[in-house]
Design an enzyme around this catalytic site. Structure first.
Site, PDB file in Angstrom:
ATOM      1  N   ASP A   1       0.872  -1.181   0.000  1.00  0.00           N
ATOM      2  CA  ASP A   1       0.000   0.000   0.000  1.00  0.00           C
ATOM      3  C   ASP A   1       0.906   1.227   0.000  1.00  0.00           C
ATOM      4  O   ASP A   1       1.477   1.584   1.034  1.00  0.00           O
ATOM      5  CB  ASP A   1      -0.899   0.023   1.244  1.00  0.00           C
ATOM      6  CG  ASP A   1      -2.115  -0.852   1.108  1.00  0.00           C
ATOM      7  OD1 ASP A   1      -2.730  -0.854   0.033  1.00  0.00           O
ATOM      8  OD2 ASP A   1      -2.462  -1.539   2.088  1.00  0.00           O
TER       9      ASP A   1
ATOM     10  N   ARG B   1      -6.918  10.845   1.490  1.00  0.00           N
ATOM     11  CA  ARG B   1      -6.506   9.778   0.555  1.00  0.00           C
ATOM     12  C   ARG B   1      -7.340   9.857  -0.730  1.00  0.00           C
ATOM     13  O   ARG B   1      -6.944   9.309  -1.758  1.00  0.00           O
ATOM     14  CB  ARG B   1      -6.686   8.407   1.206  1.00  0.00           C
ATOM     15  CG  ARG B   1      -5.799   8.175   2.415  1.00  0.00           C
ATOM     16  CD  ARG B   1      -6.247   6.953   3.205  1.00  0.00           C
ATOM     17  NE  ARG B   1      -6.062   5.710   2.452  1.00  0.00           N
ATOM     18  CZ  ARG B   1      -6.579   4.540   2.833  1.00  0.00           C
ATOM     19  NH1 ARG B   1      -7.345   4.472   3.928  1.00  0.00           N
ATOM     20  NH2 ARG B   1      -6.357   3.458   2.114  1.00  0.00           N
TER      21      ARG B   1
ATOM     22  N   LYS C   1      -9.851   1.162  -5.385  1.00  0.00           N
ATOM     23  CA  LYS C   1     -10.444   0.782  -4.106  1.00  0.00           C
ATOM     24  C   LYS C   1     -11.160   1.990  -3.505  1.00  0.00           C
ATOM     25  O   LYS C   1     -10.866   3.134  -3.890  1.00  0.00           O
ATOM     26  CB  LYS C   1      -9.373   0.242  -3.152  1.00  0.00           C
ATOM     27  CG  LYS C   1      -8.247   1.237  -2.804  1.00  0.00           C
ATOM     28  CD  LYS C   1      -7.146   0.566  -1.999  1.00  0.00           C
ATOM     29  CE  LYS C   1      -6.132   1.588  -1.523  1.00  0.00           C
ATOM     30  NZ  LYS C   1      -5.013   0.984  -0.811  1.00  0.00           N
ATOM     31  N   HIS C   2     -12.156   1.795  -2.652  1.00  0.00           N
ATOM     32  CA  HIS C   2     -12.676   0.549  -2.083  1.00  0.00           C
ATOM     33  C   HIS C   2     -14.105   0.390  -2.585  1.00  0.00           C
ATOM     34  O   HIS C   2     -14.993   1.094  -2.107  1.00  0.00           O
ATOM     35  CB  HIS C   2     -12.645   0.587  -0.572  1.00  0.00           C
ATOM     36  CG  HIS C   2     -11.284   0.919   0.001  1.00  0.00           C
ATOM     37  ND1 HIS C   2     -10.813   2.221   0.121  1.00  0.00           N
ATOM     38  CD2 HIS C   2     -10.286   0.115   0.463  1.00  0.00           C
ATOM     39  CE1 HIS C   2      -9.604   2.198   0.665  1.00  0.00           C
ATOM     40  NE2 HIS C   2      -9.251   0.938   0.881  1.00  0.00           N
TER      41      HIS C   2
ATOM     42  N   HIS D   1     -11.204  -0.941   9.375  1.00  0.00           N
ATOM     43  CA  HIS D   1     -10.165  -1.674  10.090  1.00  0.00           C
ATOM     44  C   HIS D   1     -10.622  -1.964  11.519  1.00  0.00           C
ATOM     45  O   HIS D   1     -10.144  -2.924  12.135  1.00  0.00           O
ATOM     46  CB  HIS D   1      -8.862  -0.860  10.158  1.00  0.00           C
ATOM     47  CG  HIS D   1      -8.226  -0.617   8.832  1.00  0.00           C
ATOM     48  ND1 HIS D   1      -8.511   0.491   8.070  1.00  0.00           N
ATOM     49  CD2 HIS D   1      -7.326  -1.342   8.123  1.00  0.00           C
ATOM     50  CE1 HIS D   1      -7.797   0.437   6.952  1.00  0.00           C
ATOM     51  NE2 HIS D   1      -7.077  -0.662   6.955  1.00  0.00           N
TER      52      HIS D   1
ATOM     53  N   ASP E   1     -10.148  -7.020   0.517  1.00  0.00           N
ATOM     54  CA  ASP E   1      -9.371  -6.255   1.482  1.00  0.00           C
ATOM     55  C   ASP E   1      -8.939  -7.245   2.566  1.00  0.00           C
ATOM     56  O   ASP E   1      -9.352  -8.411   2.574  1.00  0.00           O
ATOM     57  CB  ASP E   1     -10.197  -5.089   2.044  1.00  0.00           C
ATOM     58  CG  ASP E   1      -9.326  -3.917   2.497  1.00  0.00           C
ATOM     59  OD1 ASP E   1      -8.112  -4.123   2.710  1.00  0.00           O
ATOM     60  OD2 ASP E   1      -9.849  -2.797   2.650  1.00  0.00           O
TER      61      ASP E   1
END
Length: 361
Positions: free
Chosen positions: A69, A144, A174-175, A187, A258
């Site tokens: 990543d 991001r 993504k995502h 996460h 993922d």
């Protein structure tokens, strides 16, 4: 020593530190494994990284695919000796201030520098670009994201993809179908996005449609539930992957899950169950990060799913430039000018509070 011929399996694993242990070598020789993802904990300096990737690639044939990543901004795993990459929102700011052409040029340079520097170190793939829209809701996505406008996101991602290709790398959007609207970090929790499919189609899905038409090589779905579409998280949903992504959007590339150890994946069952449901939903390859014990659990009595396209899809993600060629490119004045330009876009706050995204140790 004869290098064993082991077809790439559908699991991407990881390792603990700077060099492979004997236990890790045996794990990576398992037929279930086809690739490896590296993290900050695997990087000491460029020479160490080159030694590590060479060691990994020497284990078996075809070589394991090595990924990372390395998006820029808060998610850049390798720092020392690499060009500091800007957060993707910086490119969105250029779009707003200086126009589409200037922003797309900048995105292309970022992609080229990102990919070439990784290629020079033996890396095949970076899981980028982020196609999530910035709705202002989701801190784990935040800067991001390129932009809140789907058109801007799609055009900047496409320009980045073209730059990646110059550096020998494919793209991974993504995502899917969009993580930017929810507040929760998958996460840590299982977020829910309660919008309808028509609302998602009008905004978040647009970049995936455009990038799919323009040759996006891979997609990574979100560990997010969209209850108006399916009660399962997108990465475990046949509706999202087989019907919407494959059939409706027409995506023909690789689907990576993922990380199956994320909290957003844990409600589906144990790791073997998560992997089984991921494959049934349409994933080609599953990631198991930060938990080597769970990789070992998955390896026990593992039945490789019937996927005639797996070998071809893995090979499609392999680097097309090569380490030696990338190192030669890096010596050119043109590339060094691109590095200086990209470094000038980055800022210290890009790293604030987020460089550990997706890392457990």
């Amino acid at each position: 020593m004869t290098v064993p011929h082991i077809p790439r399996g559908p699991v991407m694993a990881d390792i603990a530190a700077f060099r492979l242990t004997e236990e890790e070598k045996q794990r990576l020789l398992d037929p279930a494994v086809g690739g490896i993802i590296l993290f900050r904990r695997n990087f000491q300096n460029i020479e160490q990284l080159k030694t590590l990737t060479a060691e990994i690639k020497a284990l078996r044939t075809p070589e394991l695919i090595i990924a990372v990543d390395h998006e820029g901004g808060r998610v850049q795993r390798f720092i020392e000796g690499f060009t500091r990459l800007p957060a993707m929102s910086t490119l969105g700011e250029i779009w707003d201030k200086d126009g589409a052409s200037a922003a797309e040029t900048a995105a292309g340079q970022v992609g080229r520098v990102l990919a070439t520097e990784l290629s020079a170190c033996g890396i095949d793939l970076s899981f980028t670009p982020v196609l999530d829209l910035d709705w202002g809701n989701c801190p784990v996505i935040g800067n991001r994201s390129f932009h809140h406008n789907p058109e801007a996101v799609a055009h900047l991602a496409l320009a980045l993809q073209k730059g990646l290709a110059k550096g020998g790398m494919k793209s991974c959007g993504k995502h899917f179908p969009g993580h930017g609207f929810v507040e929760g970090d998958s996460h840590l929790v299982l977020p829910e996005d309660r919008r309808s499919l028509s609302e998602l189609e009008a905004a978040d899905l647009a970049p995936f449609h455009i990038m799919s038409r323009e040759g996006m090589a891979a997609v990574m779905p979100a560990h997010v539930v969209y209850p108006q579409v399916d009660t399962k998280p997108a990465g475990f949903s046949e509706i999202w992957l087989k019907q919407i992504l494959r059939r409706d959007i027409g995506f023909k590339g690789v689907i990576f899950s993922d990380d199956l150890t994320m909290e957003g994946a844990c409600g589906v069952g144990g790791l073997k169950e998560r992997a089984r449901i991921s494959f049934e939903a349409g994933c080609d390859i599953v990631l198991v990060c930060n938990r080597p014990d769970l990789v070992d659990e998955l390896r026990e009595d593992f039945r490789i799913p019937d996927n005639p396209a797996l070998a071809q899809r893995w090979q499609y993600m392999a680097n097309t430039l090569g380490s030696a060629a990338a190192q030669a490119v890096m010596q050119t004045a043109d590339f060094q000018e691109a590095q200086a330009f990209v470094a000038g876009l980055a800022s210290p706050q890009d790293t604030a509070g987020g460089v550990k995204v997706g890392e457990a140790f």
